[in-house]
Design an enzyme around this catalytic site. Structure first.
Site, PDB file in Angstrom:
ATOM      1  N   TYR A 159      35.085 -30.663 -91.821  1.00  0.00           N
ATOM      2  CA  TYR A 159      36.513 -31.008 -92.530  1.00  0.00           C
ATOM      3  C   TYR A 159      36.522 -31.177 -93.203  1.00  0.00           C
ATOM      4  CZ  TYR A 159      40.621 -32.550 -91.365  1.00  0.00           C
ATOM      5  OH  TYR A 159      42.569 -32.238 -92.105  1.00  0.00           O
ATOM      6  N   LYS A 166      43.379 -34.112 -97.553  1.00  0.00           N
ATOM      7  CA  LYS A 166      43.815 -35.224 -96.521  1.00  0.00           C
ATOM      8  C   LYS A 166      43.652 -36.465 -97.707  1.00  0.00           C
ATOM      9  CE  LYS A 166      45.390 -33.353 -93.759  1.00  0.00           C
ATOM     10  NZ  LYS A 166      46.568 -32.064 -93.056  1.00  0.00           N
TER      11      LYS A 166
HETATM   12  P1  NAD Z   1      49.129 -25.131 -87.330  1.00  0.00           P
HETATM   13  O1  NAD Z   1      48.755 -24.039 -87.825  1.00  0.00           O
HETATM   14  O2  NAD Z   1      50.614 -24.844 -85.970  1.00  0.00           O
HETATM   15  O3  NAD Z   1      49.535 -24.991 -88.579  1.00  0.00           O
HETATM   16  C1  NAD Z   1      49.640 -25.389 -89.097  1.00  0.00           C
HETATM   17  C2  NAD Z   1      50.641 -25.174 -90.862  1.00  0.00           C
HETATM   18  O4  NAD Z   1      50.516 -24.631 -91.865  1.00  0.00           O
HETATM   19  C3  NAD Z   1      51.536 -23.355 -90.037  1.00  0.00           C
HETATM   20  O5  NAD Z   1      52.289 -22.947 -89.458  1.00  0.00           O
HETATM   21  C4  NAD Z   1      50.606 -22.202 -91.467  1.00  0.00           C
HETATM   22  O6  NAD Z   1      51.924 -21.384 -91.301  1.00  0.00           O
HETATM   23  C5  NAD Z   1      51.365 -23.565 -92.186  1.00  0.00           C
HETATM   24  N1  NAD Z   1      50.840 -23.597 -93.837  1.00  0.00           N
HETATM   25  C6  NAD Z   1      49.088 -22.592 -93.545  1.00  0.00           C
HETATM   26  N2  NAD Z   1      49.381 -22.296 -95.479  1.00  0.00           N
HETATM   27  C7  NAD Z   1      50.770 -21.949 -95.600  1.00  0.00           C
HETATM   28  C8  NAD Z   1      51.414 -21.764 -96.596  1.00  0.00           C
HETATM   29  N3  NAD Z   1      50.174 -21.821 -98.132  1.00  0.00           N
HETATM   30  N4  NAD Z   1      53.067 -21.988 -96.923  1.00  0.00           N
HETATM   31  C9  NAD Z   1      53.988 -22.439 -95.896  1.00  0.00           C
HETATM   32  N5  NAD Z   1      52.621 -22.630 -94.820  1.00  0.00           N
HETATM   33  C10 NAD Z   1      51.817 -23.018 -94.727  1.00  0.00           C
HETATM   34  O7  NAD Z   1      48.438 -26.997 -87.055  1.00  0.00           O
HETATM   35  P2  NAD Z   1      49.110 -28.047 -86.923  1.00  0.00           P
HETATM   36  O8  NAD Z   1      48.159 -28.873 -86.539  1.00  0.00           O
HETATM   37  O9  NAD Z   1      49.827 -28.454 -86.079  1.00  0.00           O
HETATM   38  O10 NAD Z   1      48.570 -28.433 -88.648  1.00  0.00           O
HETATM   39  C11 NAD Z   1      49.866 -28.487 -88.932  1.00  0.00           C
HETATM   40  C12 NAD Z   1      49.239 -30.437 -89.384  1.00  0.00           C
HETATM   41  O11 NAD Z   1      48.721 -31.251 -89.185  1.00  0.00           O
HETATM   42  C13 NAD Z   1      48.238 -30.013 -90.279  1.00  0.00           C
HETATM   43  O12 NAD Z   1      48.414 -30.926 -92.249  1.00  0.00           O
HETATM   44  C14 NAD Z   1      47.136 -30.290 -90.359  1.00  0.00           C
HETATM   45  O13 NAD Z   1      45.249 -31.000 -91.446  1.00  0.00           O
HETATM   46  C15 NAD Z   1      47.451 -31.934 -89.547  1.00  0.00           C
HETATM   47  N6  NAD Z   1      46.797 -32.526 -88.388  1.00  0.00           N
HETATM   48  C16 NAD Z   1      46.516 -31.591 -87.054  1.00  0.00           C
HETATM   49  C17 NAD Z   1      45.416 -31.967 -86.506  1.00  0.00           C
HETATM   50  C18 NAD Z   1      45.167 -31.168 -85.182  1.00  0.00           C
HETATM   51  O14 NAD Z   1      43.728 -31.631 -84.673  1.00  0.00           O
HETATM   52  N7  NAD Z   1      45.546 -29.617 -84.971  1.00  0.00           N
HETATM   53  C19 NAD Z   1      44.737 -33.470 -86.545  1.00  0.00           C
HETATM   54  C20 NAD Z   1      45.563 -34.595 -87.548  1.00  0.00           C
HETATM   55  C21 NAD Z   1      46.543 -33.352 -88.217  1.00  0.00           C
END
Ligand code: NAD
Length: 259
Positions: A159, A166
């Site tokens: 990570y 984070k």
């Molecule tokens: P996802 O890929 O669907 O979403 C990530 C989003 O970030 C995308 O829509 C992408 O376009 C956007 N992004 C990246 N760079 C960007 C930029 N420069 N400007 C604008 N937007 C930008 O994946 P997700 O898993 O739904 O992620 C959403 C959040 O959830 C993130 O913060 C991720 O760290 C967090 N999260 C995810 C998980 C998991 O297991 N999927 C667990 C804990 C936290």
């Protein structure tokens, strides 16, 4: 499901496709009565986001790269124009780190990619909150939710720099809660267990992470984006009127364990 967001205006950042956690949250807000505006990053995903947004009759779908102050200024101006100068809900579900930094050793992270991850994944919340503040104040208050992960509190192999980002995000939630509390604006985070999304796929060893999660979490099962949406809807609703500056774990209890 009727109700909790009837008449509310929401802005959601971070939908890439229908698997995105942001989409599950947006759908939930819309199902419960909110009008939802969306941003998308880049032409590659524009079509996806426009189709999803159309399915919830969104009045605004606009491009936004959170690294750009010009983009953010324009987006919040468009939100003000669309929503008569007011905003009730902001969902920040955005993160990025270079793929090579999610597989090697953290110690090898170069300076430019360290700042890139922190800029997109942590500072962007501050940048959005500052621009949302006057629009929420105009409505007598508001609520902001961001997405975080346990890797900001503990070392999770692979990570890496995203964990450091984070940690900055988690701390930003607390400082923003203090600053914006004066305007009755609440700021909270959801710490999610692993969910199979576009972003998750770039983490090396994600499948191993899922297997260990299921073995060690007290509830011995995976979570999904709808679980995050249910938690977000609570935090963003009046039911959480006195909840701010906190992290709600949606991880089948994994964070509670020592091994
Ligand atoms: P996802 O890929 O669907 O979403 C990530 C989003 O970030 C995308 O829509 C992408 O376009 C956007 N992004 C990246 N760079 C960007 C930029 N420069 N400007 C604008 N937007 C930008 O994946 P997700 O898993 O739904 O992620 C959403 C959040 O959830 C993130 O913060 C991720 O760290 C967090 N999260 C995810 C998980 C998991 O297991 N999927 C667990 C804990 C936290």
């Amino acid at each position: 499901m009727a109700g909790r967001f009837e008449g509310k205006r929401a802005l959601v950042l971070g939908v890439a496709n229908r698997r995105s956690i942001a989409w599950a949250i947006a759908k939930r807000l819309s199902d419960e009565g909110a009008t939802v505006a969306f941003t998308y990053q880049g032409e590659r995903i524009e079509k996806n986001v426009r189709e999803l947004a159309a399915s919830v009759a969104s009045p605004l779908v606009t491009a936004c790269d959170v690294r750009s102050d010009e983009d953010l200024d324009r987006v919040f101006q468009e939100v003000a124009d669309t929503f008569d100068g007011g905003l009730d809900v902001l969902v920040h579900s955005v993160a990025f780190a270079a793929a090579e930094d999610l597989e090697g050793r953290f110690v090898d992270t170069p300076r430019d990619r360290f700042w890139l991850a922190l800029d997109i994944s942590a500072y962007s919340l501050v940048a959005c909150a500052r621009r949302a503040e006057p629009l929420m104040a105009a409505r007598g208050g508001g609520a902001i939710v961001t997405m975080t992960y346990l890797g900001g509190e503990r070392a999770v192999p692979h990570y890496n720099v995203m964990g450091v980002a984070k940690a900055a995000l988690d701390s930003s939630v607390r400082y923003l809660a203090w600053d914006l509390g004066f305007e009755n604006i609440r700021v909270n985070a959801i710490s999610a267990g692993p969910v199979r999304t576009l972003a998750a796929r770039s983490i090396a060893g994600f499948t191993t992470m899922e297997a260990m999660f299921e073995e060690r979490a007290p509830l011995h099962r995976q979570i999904d984006a709808d679980d995050c949406a249910a938690a977000a809807a609570y935090l963003l609703s009046e039911e959480a009127a006195n909840v701010t500056g906190t992290t709600l774990y949606v991880d089948a209890g994994y964070h509670a364990m020592g091994m």
